[in-house]
Design an enzyme around this catalytic site. Structure first.
Site, PDB file in Angstrom:
ATOM      1  N   GLU A  72       0.828  -1.209   0.000  1.00 17.43           N
ATOM      2  CA  GLU A  72       0.000   0.000   0.000  1.00 17.43           C
ATOM      3  C   GLU A  72       0.862   1.260   0.000  1.00 17.43           C
ATOM      4  O   GLU A  72       0.541   2.244  -0.666  1.00 17.43           O
ATOM      5  CB  GLU A  72      -0.934   0.001   1.215  1.00 17.43           C
ATOM      6  CG  GLU A  72      -1.940  -1.142   1.250  1.00 17.43           C
ATOM      7  CD  GLU A  72      -3.060  -0.994   0.238  1.00 17.43           C
ATOM      8  OE1 GLU A  72      -3.068   0.009  -0.509  1.00 17.43           O
ATOM      9  OE2 GLU A  72      -3.928  -1.877   0.186  1.00 17.43           O
ATOM     10  N   ARG A 108       0.509   3.759  -3.230  1.00 21.22           N
ATOM     11  CA  ARG A 108      -0.163   5.031  -2.929  1.00 21.22           C
ATOM     12  C   ARG A 108       0.834   6.172  -2.747  1.00 21.22           C
ATOM     13  O   ARG A 108       0.711   7.218  -3.370  1.00 21.22           O
ATOM     14  CB  ARG A 108      -1.026   4.882  -1.674  1.00 21.22           C
ATOM     15  CG  ARG A 108      -2.106   3.833  -1.793  1.00 21.22           C
ATOM     16  CD  ARG A 108      -3.054   3.905  -0.620  1.00 21.22           C
ATOM     17  NE  ARG A 108      -3.882   2.704  -0.511  1.00 21.22           N
ATOM     18  CZ  ARG A 108      -5.118   2.681  -0.045  1.00 21.22           C
ATOM     19  NH1 ARG A 108      -5.691   3.797   0.367  1.00 21.22           N
ATOM     20  NH2 ARG A 108      -5.798   1.560   0.037  1.00 21.22           N
ATOM     21  N   ASP A 120      -5.392 -10.179  -7.729  1.00 25.14           N
ATOM     22  CA  ASP A 120      -5.731  -9.326  -8.862  1.00 25.14           C
ATOM     23  C   ASP A 120      -4.560  -8.688  -9.594  1.00 25.14           C
ATOM     24  O   ASP A 120      -4.334  -8.924 -10.782  1.00 25.14           O
ATOM     25  CB  ASP A 120      -6.742  -8.262  -8.424  1.00 25.14           C
ATOM     26  CG  ASP A 120      -6.338  -7.540  -7.135  1.00 25.14           C
ATOM     27  OD1 ASP A 120      -5.269  -7.857  -6.579  1.00 25.14           O
ATOM     28  OD2 ASP A 120      -7.095  -6.664  -6.682  1.00 25.14           O
ATOM     29  N   GLU A 175     -12.651   0.078  -9.500  1.00 27.91           N
ATOM     30  CA  GLU A 175     -12.311  -0.889 -10.546  1.00 27.91           C
ATOM     31  C   GLU A 175     -13.250  -0.845 -11.750  1.00 27.91           C
ATOM     32  O   GLU A 175     -12.813  -0.951 -12.898  1.00 27.91           O
ATOM     33  CB  GLU A 175     -12.257  -2.305  -9.960  1.00 27.91           C
ATOM     34  CG  GLU A 175     -11.060  -2.578  -9.076  1.00 27.91           C
ATOM     35  CD  GLU A 175     -11.197  -1.953  -7.696  1.00 27.91           C
ATOM     36  OE1 GLU A 175     -10.166  -1.720  -7.040  1.00 27.91           O
ATOM     37  OE2 GLU A 175     -12.350  -1.690  -7.274  1.00 27.91           O
TER      38      GLU A 175
END
Length: 690
Positions: free
Chosen positions: A212, A216, A361, A552
């Site tokens: 993360e 980010r 994913d 998404e």
């Protein structure tokens, strides 16, 4: 996620911050040599990392000495006063706005008209629709500025906020920075930049998520650096100009953070630990899952570190993340599909759970994006991508019972066990990524004329369209028009798979034609009584009804429109945007004194995620996810923009929607590994002669 702060300790990087000023051309590529020779095999030697900080000039330009003048103290005092006034004004909360109008009140009034909106026969004004997205961002940002400035978490209903760790991580500010640049919000960018310059530090003695923080924070800083230097007309700030004293702010912060994150990769295998202590640059295994890292998280940091290597000329960043891909491929994933956990110590997969939802994913997303990021100069990642598409086709794609919706299922117990017809909202990244991979971001009409176009690519476009329609159906299936976190589907027993309808062709001549492919596609036609067949195919469980403002589906609509040019994807996006405005807005009342008494006015002060998106009014969660401003609103804005704005041909978006440039790797920045041959299967015994 929740973090508990601990006392700070002296940073091991403090003695390493003053570095040689090396000349950098263009985007800032240094001529320094990589500091990794002999280390990757090991993997890294402890306490043996010295990365010369990129620098093309001193941070502050030295001034020549001059004779002392009596008026200089007064000049300095005047400058200080003006600086204080500017700082005070720029630091003040912008609510109710730096403009003459109150965007929150305007947006609330507009929201009251949405139920009356009817399809127009006139040409749609997409610029006007894009401006509504911009207004929604401004309202979201101003609410955060007023209630939670500098905090990592914002709860717009209560007006509360908090940091994940002591001192904060810049979670919301850095994540939203490039969105503000893209939307040309100069005042907001200036305020964010000032906070980054004076308050953002990455020396906290606490563990944070490696993944993360990379996608980010590192991704956000790198994208801000790129946009501010290559798109100077977007939210122009004087300090970002070439030669200005603050030009390098974002890349300096990114380099410092990248140095600290490298500690996560110092595992026996090279697979990064799930967490990293930024102060110590020390990787820490996951507290659960037997210490295993998420496969998707370990393999979705490559775009960021490769671009950092390009900017700095330091191959260490590149080799660290490239090693991860080599280790994963050495596990010989069956049909290109990887289990969702991997051990940093051994490099072996944990379990057999195969899915493209959470923890699976973005492994697939970054295969094709790594190939495109480096100007298609690394074919190994295209090869891995194509293998995974065949595996998805063979094992995971099925059709629903009533309306033949294409469903991307899961194999929680391995590829030889039953298919679970469950789709996380997260998997809705895939339709757009399919389309991106099929055309490399070019318009479909252009790609179809190229010499390398094939029936396989045509099938990929078909799959992208069908999965896009299924993701859109999950929005239509709820009372609010906002998708649940997870949707389940009704299949035949046994399920009808893609392989059943269209067996994997042995040659291009055996592939299904475009006409055959599209023969099963059915529109999601609305019925007055709500009896559409596709509704019978979707089940929403009580525990899955929440909506987290996820990006998404709108992300895929953005790619689908840019690739196909089909306006239907813009229209679906507009319906989604209106649903967010209608059902996630946080509305506050204001009492106004009038000559004839009191009057109540309303305004939107922000937007929140939902606990239940399948009831009206919905139940709110009182939390604005950082990706609401970093991704969701950004993709809406880009969907309604001209196709060439931040073009797909020239850019790649990381998994947090931070745009980065495509580039050709040079020197040590190249693929440093080769795939090992797969084990040869034993030959089938010959049949007995008749």
């Amino acid at each position: 996620m929740s973090y508990q702060g601990r006392p700070f300790a002296a940073s091991p990087f403090q003695d390493n911050r003053s570095r040689s000023n090396q000349g950098l051309a263009g985007l800032g590529v240094s001529t320094g040599q990589a500091g990794l020779s002999g280390k990757v095999g090991g993997f890294f030697d402890n306490n043996d990392r010295t990365l010369p900080m990129y620098k093309d000039k001193p941070y502050f330009t030295p001034k020549r000495t001059a004779p002392r003048r009596r008026w200089r103290p007064l000049l300095v005092l005047g400058v200080c006063v003006l600086t204080f006034l500017w700082y005070y004004k720029s630091s003040m909360p912008l609510w109710p706005g730096s403009d003459s109008s109150d965007k929150g009140a305007e947006l609330w009034k507009w929201a009251q008209t949405l139920d009356d909106e009817s399809p127009s026969k006139e040409r749609v004004d997409w610029n006007a629709r894009r401006e509504k997205v911009r207004e929604a961002f401004i309202v979201s940002w101003e609410g955060y500025e007023r209630d939670a400035w500098g905090s990592d978490e914002y709860h717009p209903v209560s007006g509360q906020s908090k940091n994940m760790i002591d001192g904060g991580m810049g979670w919301i500010i850095v994540d939203a920075l490039d969105t503000m640049m893209i939307m040309n919000l100069t005042t907001q960018v200036r305020h964010a930049r000032e906070w980054i310059a004076t308050s953002l530090k990455y020396n906290q003695d606490h563990d944070v998520s490696t993944f993360e923080t990379t996608i980010r924070m590192l991704g956000g800083l790198l994208s801000a650096h790129y946009l501010s230097t290559q798109y100077p007309n977007l939210a122009p700030i004087a300090d970002d100009d070439v030669g200005a004293v603050g030009e390098d702010l974002y890349i300096e912060k990114a380099t410092d953070l990248g140095d600290r994150l490298l500690g996560a990769f110092e595992s026996p295998s090279g697979i990064p630990y799930a967490s990293v202590n930024l102060n110590k640059s020390e990787g820490l295994p996951s507290h659960g899952d037997g210490g295993a890292s998420s496969t998707a998280e370990a393999t979705s940091v490559q775009l960021e570190f490769k671009y950092l290597a390009k900017l700095t000329g330091e191959a260490e960043y590149w080799k660290a993340v490239e090693k991860v891909m080599e280790v994963v491929d050495e596990q010989k994933p069956q049909d290109g599909l990887v289990p969702i956990y991997i051990h940093p110590k051994s490099g072996n997969f944990k379990g057999q759970n195969i899915r493209l939802g959470s923890r699976g994913d973005s492994y697939y997303e970054y295969l094709i994006k790594q190939y495109l990021q480096t100007a298609e100069q690394e074919p190994v990642y295209k090869e891995l991508w194509d293998e995974s598409l065949l595996g998805i086709r063979k094992h995971l794609l099925a059709f629903s019972k009533n309306a033949q919706l294409m469903v991307l299922g899961e194999r929680p117990n391995g590829l030889d066990e039953n298919l679970t017809p469950k789709m996380d909202h997260l998997v809705c990244f895939l339709p757009g990524t399919y389309a991106l991979g099929a055309t490399s971001g070019r318009p479909l009409a252009e790609a179809r004329k190229s010499a390398d176009w094939s029936q396989q690519r045509e099938e990929e476009i078909f799959i992208s369209r069908e999965l896009m329609k299924t993701c859109w159906a999950t929005y239509l299936a709820t009372a609010t028009g906002l998708a649940p976190e997870i949707s389940h589907f009704i299949l035949d027993s046994p399920p009808v798979m893609m392989e059943d309808k269209y067996p994997d062709p042995k040659s291009p001549s055996e592939a299904a034609s475009p006409h055959e492919l599209h023969s099963i596609s059915q529109p999601l036609s609305p019925q007055a009584d709500g009896s559409e067949p596709w509704r019978k195919d979707i089940e929403i469980h009580n525990m899955d009804r929440h909506n987290l403002q996820r990006p998404e589906t709108i992300e895929s609509l953005f790619y689908m429109y840019r690739v196909t040019g089909d306006e239907i994807y813009r229209e679906w996006g507009w319906e989604m945007f209106k649903a967010f405005i209608k059902h996630t807005a946080v509305v506050e009342k204001e009492e106004s004194e009038l000559a004839d008494g009191e009057a109540t006015t309303r305004r939107i002060k922000g937007f929140t995620s939902l606990s239940n998106a399948n009831t009206i009014p919905p139940t709110t969660r009182d939390n604005m996810e950082s990706f609401w401003m970093a991704e969701t609103l950004k993709y809406f804005y880009l969907l309604f923009s001209d196709r060439d704005f931040i073009s797909l041909e020239d850019h790649i978006f990381n998994t947090e929607a931070h745009p980065l440039p495509r580039f050709k790797p040079t020197g040590d920045l190249k693929t440093g590994w080769q795939r090992k041959p797969k084990p040869v299967k034993a030959a089938e015994p010959a049949e007995a002669a008749e």
